[in-house]
Design a protein around this motif. Structure first.
Motif, PDB file in Angstrom:
ATOM      1  N   ASP A 152      39.370-111.635 -43.065  1.00  0.00           N
ATOM      2  CA  ASP A 152      40.353-111.359 -42.026  1.00  0.00           C
ATOM      3  C   ASP A 152      39.961-110.119 -41.233  1.00  0.00           C
ATOM      4  O   ASP A 152      39.847-109.023 -41.775  1.00  0.00           O
ATOM      5  CB  ASP A 152      41.751-111.151 -42.634  1.00  0.00           C
ATOM      6  N   GLY A 153      39.688-110.302 -39.961  1.00  0.00           N
ATOM      7  CA  GLY A 153      39.404-109.201 -39.057  1.00  0.00           C
ATOM      8  C   GLY A 153      37.997-108.647 -39.065  1.00  0.00           C
ATOM      9  O   GLY A 153      37.685-107.748 -38.285  1.00  0.00           O
ATOM     10  N   THR A 154      37.105-109.193 -39.909  1.00  0.00           N
ATOM     11  CA  THR A 154      35.766-108.615 -40.022  1.00  0.00           C
ATOM     12  C   THR A 154      34.734-109.696 -40.308  1.00  0.00           C
ATOM     13  O   THR A 154      35.005-110.636 -41.060  1.00  0.00           O
ATOM     14  CB  THR A 154      35.716-107.568 -41.159  1.00  0.00           C
ATOM     15  N   VAL A 155      33.541-109.527 -39.713  1.00  0.00           N
ATOM     16  CA  VAL A 155      32.402-110.390 -40.033  1.00  0.00           C
ATOM     17  C   VAL A 155      31.206-109.510 -40.381  1.00  0.00           C
ATOM     18  O   VAL A 155      31.065-108.397 -39.863  1.00  0.00           O
ATOM     19  CB  VAL A 155      32.036-111.353 -38.877  1.00  0.00           C
ATOM     20  N   PHE A 156      30.372-110.012 -41.279  1.00  0.00           N
ATOM     21  CA  PHE A 156      29.158-109.334 -41.720  1.00  0.00           C
ATOM     22  C   PHE A 156      28.004-110.300 -41.507  1.00  0.00           C
ATOM     23  O   PHE A 156      28.136-111.487 -41.810  1.00  0.00           O
ATOM     24  CB  PHE A 156      29.232-108.994 -43.208  1.00  0.00           C
ATOM     25  N   VAL A 157      26.878-109.809 -41.024  1.00  0.00           N
ATOM     26  CA  VAL A 157      25.720-110.671 -40.796  1.00  0.00           C
ATOM     27  C   VAL A 157      24.438-109.903 -41.108  1.00  0.00           C
ATOM     28  O   VAL A 157      24.354-108.702 -40.861  1.00  0.00           O
ATOM     29  CB  VAL A 157      25.707-111.221 -39.341  1.00  0.00           C
ATOM     30  N   SER A 158      23.479-110.614 -41.697  1.00  0.00           N
ATOM     31  CA  SER A 158      22.179-110.016 -42.019  1.00  0.00           C
ATOM     32  C   SER A 158      21.079-110.869 -41.418  1.00  0.00           C
ATOM     33  O   SER A 158      21.133-112.103 -41.475  1.00  0.00           O
ATOM     34  CB  SER A 158      21.996-109.952 -43.538  1.00  0.00           C
ATOM     35  N   LYS A 159      20.101-110.198 -40.840  1.00  0.00           N
ATOM     36  CA  LYS A 159      18.922-110.896 -40.323  1.00  0.00           C
ATOM     37  C   LYS A 159      17.725-109.985 -40.535  1.00  0.00           C
ATOM     38  O   LYS A 159      17.758-108.820 -40.139  1.00  0.00           O
ATOM     39  CB  LYS A 159      19.084-111.233 -38.846  1.00  0.00           C
ATOM     40  N   GLY A 160      16.702-110.522 -41.173  1.00  0.00           N
ATOM     41  CA  GLY A 160      15.503-109.737 -41.433  1.00  0.00           C
ATOM     42  C   GLY A 160      15.759-108.504 -42.276  1.00  0.00           C
ATOM     43  O   GLY A 160      15.083-107.497 -42.125  1.00  0.00           O
ATOM     44  N   GLY A 161      16.772-108.548 -43.129  1.00  0.00           N
ATOM     45  CA  GLY A 161      17.085-107.428 -44.001  1.00  0.00           C
ATOM     46  C   GLY A 161      17.959-106.356 -43.365  1.00  0.00           C
ATOM     47  O   GLY A 161      18.278-105.362 -44.001  1.00  0.00           O
ATOM     48  N   VAL A 162      18.340-106.530 -42.106  1.00  0.00           N
ATOM     49  CA  VAL A 162      19.206-105.571 -41.421  1.00  0.00           C
ATOM     50  C   VAL A 162      20.611-106.154 -41.358  1.00  0.00           C
ATOM     51  O   VAL A 162      20.812-107.286 -40.903  1.00  0.00           O
ATOM     52  CB  VAL A 162      18.700-105.274 -39.991  1.00  0.00           C
ATOM     53  N   TRP A 163      21.591-105.382 -41.821  1.00  0.00           N
ATOM     54  CA  TRP A 163      22.984-105.819 -41.825  1.00  0.00           C
ATOM     55  C   TRP A 163      23.726-105.273 -40.615  1.00  0.00           C
ATOM     56  O   TRP A 163      23.466-104.166 -40.165  1.00  0.00           O
ATOM     57  CB  TRP A 163      23.691-105.341 -43.093  1.00  0.00           C
ATOM     58  N   ALA A 164      24.659-106.060 -40.104  1.00  0.00           N
ATOM     59  CA  ALA A 164      25.566-105.622 -39.043  1.00  0.00           C
ATOM     60  C   ALA A 164      26.963-106.107 -39.402  1.00  0.00           C
ATOM     61  O   ALA A 164      27.134-107.074 -40.151  1.00  0.00           O
ATOM     62  CB  ALA A 164      25.145-106.180 -37.692  1.00  0.00           C
ATOM     63  N   CYS A 165      27.948-105.426 -38.881  1.00  0.00           N
ATOM     64  CA  CYS A 165      29.344-105.745 -39.156  1.00  0.00           C
ATOM     65  C   CYS A 165      30.137-105.563 -37.865  1.00  0.00           C
ATOM     66  O   CYS A 165      29.903-104.625 -37.113  1.00  0.00           O
ATOM     67  CB  CYS A 165      29.846-104.787 -40.232  1.00  0.00           C
ATOM     68  N   VAL A 166      31.053-106.483 -37.610  1.00  0.00           N
ATOM     69  CA  VAL A 166      31.980-106.358 -36.485  1.00  0.00           C
ATOM     70  C   VAL A 166      33.381-106.427 -37.062  1.00  0.00           C
ATOM     71  O   VAL A 166      33.723-107.373 -37.779  1.00  0.00           O
ATOM     72  CB  VAL A 166      31.784-107.468 -35.435  1.00  0.00           C
ATOM     73  N   ARG A 167      34.190-105.419 -36.756  1.00  0.00           N
ATOM     74  CA  ARG A 167      35.571-105.353 -37.244  1.00  0.00           C
ATOM     75  C   ARG A 167      36.505-105.323 -36.044  1.00  0.00           C
ATOM     76  O   ARG A 167      36.314-104.542 -35.115  1.00  0.00           O
ATOM     77  CB  ARG A 167      35.760-104.100 -38.089  1.00  0.00           C
ATOM     78  N   LEU A 168      37.510-106.169 -36.086  1.00  0.00           N
ATOM     79  CA  LEU A 168      38.511-106.238 -35.019  1.00  0.00           C
ATOM     80  C   LEU A 168      39.864-105.823 -35.580  1.00  0.00           C
ATOM     81  O   LEU A 168      40.318-106.365 -36.591  1.00  0.00           O
ATOM     82  CB  LEU A 168      38.603-107.659 -34.463  1.00  0.00           C
ATOM     83  N   VAL A 169      40.485-104.864 -34.917  1.00  0.00           N
ATOM     84  CA  VAL A 169      41.826-104.421 -35.304  1.00  0.00           C
ATOM     85  C   VAL A 169      42.782-104.860 -34.195  1.00  0.00           C
ATOM     86  O   VAL A 169      42.641-104.430 -33.061  1.00  0.00           O
ATOM     87  CB  VAL A 169      41.886-102.887 -35.475  1.00  0.00           C
ATOM     88  N   ARG A 170      43.697-105.730 -34.543  1.00  0.00           N
ATOM     89  CA  ARG A 170      44.763-106.178 -33.643  1.00  0.00           C
ATOM     90  C   ARG A 170      46.015-106.325 -34.487  1.00  0.00           C
ATOM     91  O   ARG A 170      45.952-106.515 -35.693  1.00  0.00           O
ATOM     92  CB  ARG A 170      44.431-107.540 -33.001  1.00  0.00           C
ATOM     93  N   SER A 171      47.177-106.279 -33.853  1.00  0.00           N
ATOM     94  CA  SER A 171      48.426-106.415 -34.602  1.00  0.00           C
ATOM     95  C   SER A 171      48.853-107.873 -34.750  1.00  0.00           C
ATOM     96  O   SER A 171      49.824-108.162 -35.430  1.00  0.00           O
ATOM     97  CB  SER A 171      49.536-105.591 -33.940  1.00  0.00           C
ATOM     98  N   ASP A 172      48.097-108.795 -34.152  1.00  0.00           N
ATOM     99  CA  ASP A 172      48.387-110.230 -34.253  1.00  0.00           C
ATOM    100  C   ASP A 172      47.873-110.790 -35.583  1.00  0.00           C
ATOM    101  O   ASP A 172      47.136-110.127 -36.305  1.00  0.00           O
ATOM    102  CB  ASP A 172      47.704-111.001 -33.118  1.00  0.00           C
ATOM    103  N   ASP A 173      48.206-112.035 -35.857  1.00  0.00           N
ATOM    104  CA  ASP A 173      47.707-112.752 -37.024  1.00  0.00           C
ATOM    105  C   ASP A 173      46.176-112.814 -36.958  1.00  0.00           C
ATOM    106  O   ASP A 173      45.619-113.264 -35.954  1.00  0.00           O
ATOM    107  CB  ASP A 173      48.301-114.161 -37.052  1.00  0.00           C
ATOM    108  N   PRO A 174      45.461-112.358 -37.997  1.00  0.00           N
ATOM    109  CA  PRO A 174      43.996-112.379 -37.988  1.00  0.00           C
ATOM    110  C   PRO A 174      43.407-113.773 -37.751  1.00  0.00           C
ATOM    111  O   PRO A 174      42.321-113.892 -37.191  1.00  0.00           O
ATOM    112  CB  PRO A 174      43.613-111.855 -39.372  1.00  0.00           C
ATOM    113  N   ALA A 175      44.120-114.809 -38.150  1.00  0.00           N
ATOM    114  CA  ALA A 175      43.621-116.173 -37.952  1.00  0.00           C
ATOM    115  C   ALA A 175      43.415-116.478 -36.471  1.00  0.00           C
ATOM    116  O   ALA A 175      42.565-117.300 -36.112  1.00  0.00           O
ATOM    117  CB  ALA A 175      44.579-117.182 -38.578  1.00  0.00           C
TER     118      ALA A 175
END
Length: 192
Positions: A152-175
């Motif tokens: 809920d609200g966050t994704v994690f991704v790895s490519k070539g051994g490097v990790w990245a993360c995107v986090r979204l903060v909103r007051s709505d339903d995370p779905a």
């Protein structure tokens, strides 16, 4: 828990380590001026001696991780962050020019509540590790890098051994934002 990763810099005859605090981003400088030339540079995890020409004797300390070359704001530019959040956002928060591992876009003070955070490198991986330890439900994302997960609200991704993360903060339903976050994970993976 905070992971410290030194990045070695030379200036004024002094070997200096820039230590990145990667739990939630940040930076600290360890080292000093020419007057501190004989002071040891100490990494919390291990000590690294310098050779007479100023190079660290530990070969692994010389090479910064591949993530150091990645600018978190370039992984998800403002226009794409606004599309993800579904609202206008302010330009990224100012940070030291050497720290490109985090990028934060905030919503305007007039509202609505919104924030998009992008992490790349050890901080992103540590964020995932902590969420795993806390028992967060992580769902695999297909077609995003070598490995990718959503919660809920966050994704994690790895490519070539490097990790990245995107986090979204909103007051709505995370779905409401799940599909947009998974799409952002695929976009970010393509840029790693």
């Amino acid at each position: 828990m905070t992971h410290l990763a030194p990045v070695w810099r030379r200036g004024g005859g002094v070997l200096t380590a820039v230590v990145t605090l990667t739990a939630l981003g940040g930076c600290a400088l360890v080292g000093g001026s020419d007057d501190d030339r004989d002071a040891p540079v100490v990494d919390v995890q291990r000590s690294v001696a310098a050779t007479p020409d100023g190079d660290p004797s530990d070969e692994s300390a010389q090479a910064p991780p591949a993530a150091a070359a990645v600018d978190a704001c370039a992984l998800l530019p403002k226009q794409e962050a606004e599309k993800l959040a579904g609202t206008p956002l302010e330009p990224p928060l100012e940070k030291p020019s050497a720290d490109r591992s985090t990028c934060t876009y905030t919503g305007p003070t007039t509202g609505p509540t919104a924030q998009v955070e992008v992490y790349v490198g050890d901080g992103a991986k540590k964020f995932l590790d902590i969420d795993r330890e806390l028992g967060h439900e992580l769902n695999p994302i297909s077609g995003a890098g070598d490995e990718a997960y959503a919660e809920d609200g966050t994704v994690f991704v790895s490519k070539g051994g490097v990790w990245a993360c995107v986090r979204l903060v909103r007051s709505d339903d995370p779905a409401t934002y799940r599909a947009a976050l998974e799409s952002a994970a695929r976009t970010v993976a393509g840029r790693l």
